[in-house]
Write a protein that holds these residues in place. Structure first.
Motif, PDB file in Angstrom:
ATOM      1  N   GLN A 118       4.101 -18.128 -34.317  1.00  0.00           N
ATOM      2  CA  GLN A 118       5.413 -17.604 -33.946  1.00  0.00           C
ATOM      3  C   GLN A 118       6.200 -17.209 -35.174  1.00  0.00           C
ATOM      4  O   GLN A 118       6.888 -16.188 -35.212  1.00  0.00           O
ATOM      5  CB  GLN A 118       6.202 -18.655 -33.159  1.00  0.00           C
ATOM      6  N   HIS A 119       6.087 -17.998 -36.243  1.00  0.00           N
ATOM      7  CA  HIS A 119       6.811 -17.719 -37.478  1.00  0.00           C
ATOM      8  C   HIS A 119       6.334 -16.406 -38.090  1.00  0.00           C
ATOM      9  O   HIS A 119       7.135 -15.620 -38.591  1.00  0.00           O
ATOM     10  CB  HIS A 119       6.619 -18.874 -38.462  1.00  0.00           C
ATOM     11  N   LYS A 169       7.822 -13.299 -36.223  1.00  0.00           N
ATOM     12  CA  LYS A 169       9.277 -13.221 -36.084  1.00  0.00           C
ATOM     13  C   LYS A 169       9.795 -11.941 -36.739  1.00  0.00           C
ATOM     14  O   LYS A 169       9.460 -11.628 -37.876  1.00  0.00           O
ATOM     15  CB  LYS A 169       9.929 -14.447 -36.724  1.00  0.00           C
TER      16      LYS A 169
END
Length: 463
Positions: A4-5, A8
């Motif tokens: 997810q990071h 982003k």
């Protein structure tokens, strides 16, 4: 979580826009901000505390956040300073410190600033930006033709004032009579501080990453090509609400920031009752001041023309109107303290525009295809008037007498020529041509749109 990071989305680039605190300088940068926002750039307007507190209209629809700094006269603005010399020096000293404090505040709160676009009249803004390692871009609110002349003075290639008998020659422009140069060039004595600012705005251009100009390529093509040999010039105008041009920005039908309250409904109701092309619209800007004798000549000239006229006379100028004039204008004339000029110029009842030839008014007339009667007062307006008549062909200049006064008979003659004569036919045809070219410039893929895209690309790559 790691995946997810990685995906982003990064925050958008962020630009501070810092106009000189007057209506005519704020509006172009507001519109530039709207264009940047439409392309995914976060923008913040920086203005003085007094100006921020003076904004009359609800500007929330512009979605442009405002940050305020001090100019040293938070409760009265430039009027409280007593003179332009005192104000401008205070703005430089106090404004530099206050702008630096604002940048520290924003950065300490986690806000990234990728660029500061500042009015070129405030060259000290670039010094502040450079202290923080922020890229700076100078924004020219006047015509490239005018700034070309100023640059030649700055470099010592043009003397001030020029000899009375001389003709002035600079790249990209036809030869000018000495009196067709801006007043700071041919008559610099009355405004030494302003003269210093307009000539020395170029002093640190070699340290800017960008130079922006509120014009468009085909309007000043030869001058722009020459200026591009000097600086990284981006031509991003005309900076006018989108609904009057390409209509790409929804609800962008007004600048959104007014320092003077317009008599809007009164103007529109009056114009709606007038035949197509029958109204002479007269306005001399947010700063223009006519002497009592000149005011009288304009008043009786409009009366003698026997045509419909809408005349903007700011409250501070009303006392100069001749006695009996307001009683005699009848239904043919309407005098208001202020109006929404774009809505007036775009109204079908308006047949011509008697203007002081400030560059915002010049661009608005060209963008809306309205022929002009040029009645310049000072600063860049004299050169803009030359361009309007002799280069762009959208109007005529009214002649002055030996006292520098435009007499009523000359004004009436010009009104008749534009409203009823062959000169008016030619001016309207040329005005329509320029209107089409302004829309072409700002439309998707147009010359101005491409230059804005290039700036956004620069921001994204450095971001």
């Amino acid at each position: 979580m790691a995946e997810q990071h990685k995906t982003k989305k990064p925050p958008p680039p962020h630009v501070l826009l810092f106009p000189f605190p007057s209506q005519g300088h704020i509006n172009p940068l507001i519109q530039f901000a709207k264009r940047l926002q439409s392309k995914g750039v976060k923008t913040t307007l920086v203005t003085t505390i007094f100006t921020s507190n003076s904004i009359l209209s609800n500007h929330s629809h512009t979605t442009i956040p405002i940050e305020s700094i001090s100019d040293g006269f938070d409760h009265g603005g430039s009027a409280a300073a007593g003179s332009s010399e005192i104000y401008l020096e205070s703005f430089r000293e106090v404004g530099s410190k206050s702008l630096a404090d604002l940048i520290r505040k924003l950065q300490s709160g986690g806000t990234t600033i990728n660029a500061i676009v500042y009015d070129s009249f405030m060259s000290w803004s670039l010094d502040v930006a450079m202290e923080f390692g922020i890229d700076g871009g100078a924004f020219l609110t006047q015509a490239c033709a005018v700034n070309n002349i100023y640059y030649h003075v700055y470099k010592g290639m043009l003397s001030i004032p020029p000899p009375d008998s001389s003709r002035v020659s600079v790249p990209g422009l036809p030869e000018l009579e000495y009196w067709e140069t801006p007043s700071f060039v041919h008559n610099p004595g009355p405004y030494p501080t302003w003269s210093h600012i307009v000539f020395n705005q170029f002093s640190n251009f070699h340290q800017t990453r960008w130079v922006f100009s509120n014009t468009f390529y085909k309007l000043e093509q030869q001058v722009i090509e020459w200026m591009k040999t000097l600086w990284p010039l981006r031509v991003v105008g005309p900076t006018i609400p989108s609904m009057y041009l390409d209509r790409r920005l929804e609800d962008d039908n007004d600048y959104g920031f007014n320092l003077i309250k317009p008599n809007h409904s009164e103007c529109m109701e009056w114009l709606n009752d007038k035949p197509k092309g029958s109204v002479v619209y007269v306005a001399f800007g947010s700063y223009g001041e006519l002497g009592p004798e000149q005011m009288e000549e304009v008043a009786w000239g409009l009366n003698d023309s026997e045509l419909n006229f809408l005349w903007v006379v700011r409250a501070s100028e009303e006392e100069k109107l001749p006695k009996g004039f307001m009683d005699r204008k009848s239904e043919k004339g309407l005098v208001v303290a202020w109006c929404r000029q774009l809505e007036v110029l775009s109204h079908e009842s308006v047949g011509c525009f008697v203007t002081h030839c400030g560059f915002n008014s010049t661009l608005e007339a060209i963008s809306l295809g309205v022929p002009v009667i040029a009645m310049p007062q000072w600063t860049d307006q004299i050169t803009n008037a030359k361009c309007l008549e002799d280069i762009w062909g959208v109007g005529i200049r009214v002649k002055r007498d030996e006292k520098g006064i435009v007499r009523r008979v000359n004004l009436v003659s010009c009104i008749e020529a534009i409203m009823e004569g062959e000169q008016g036919v030619v001016a309207r045809r040329n005005a329509k041509k320029w209107r089409d070219l302004t829309i072409e410039a700002v439309a998707e893929g147009g010359s101005s749109d491409k230059d804005i895209d290039a700036f956004v690309s620069d921001l994204n790559h450095s971001h």
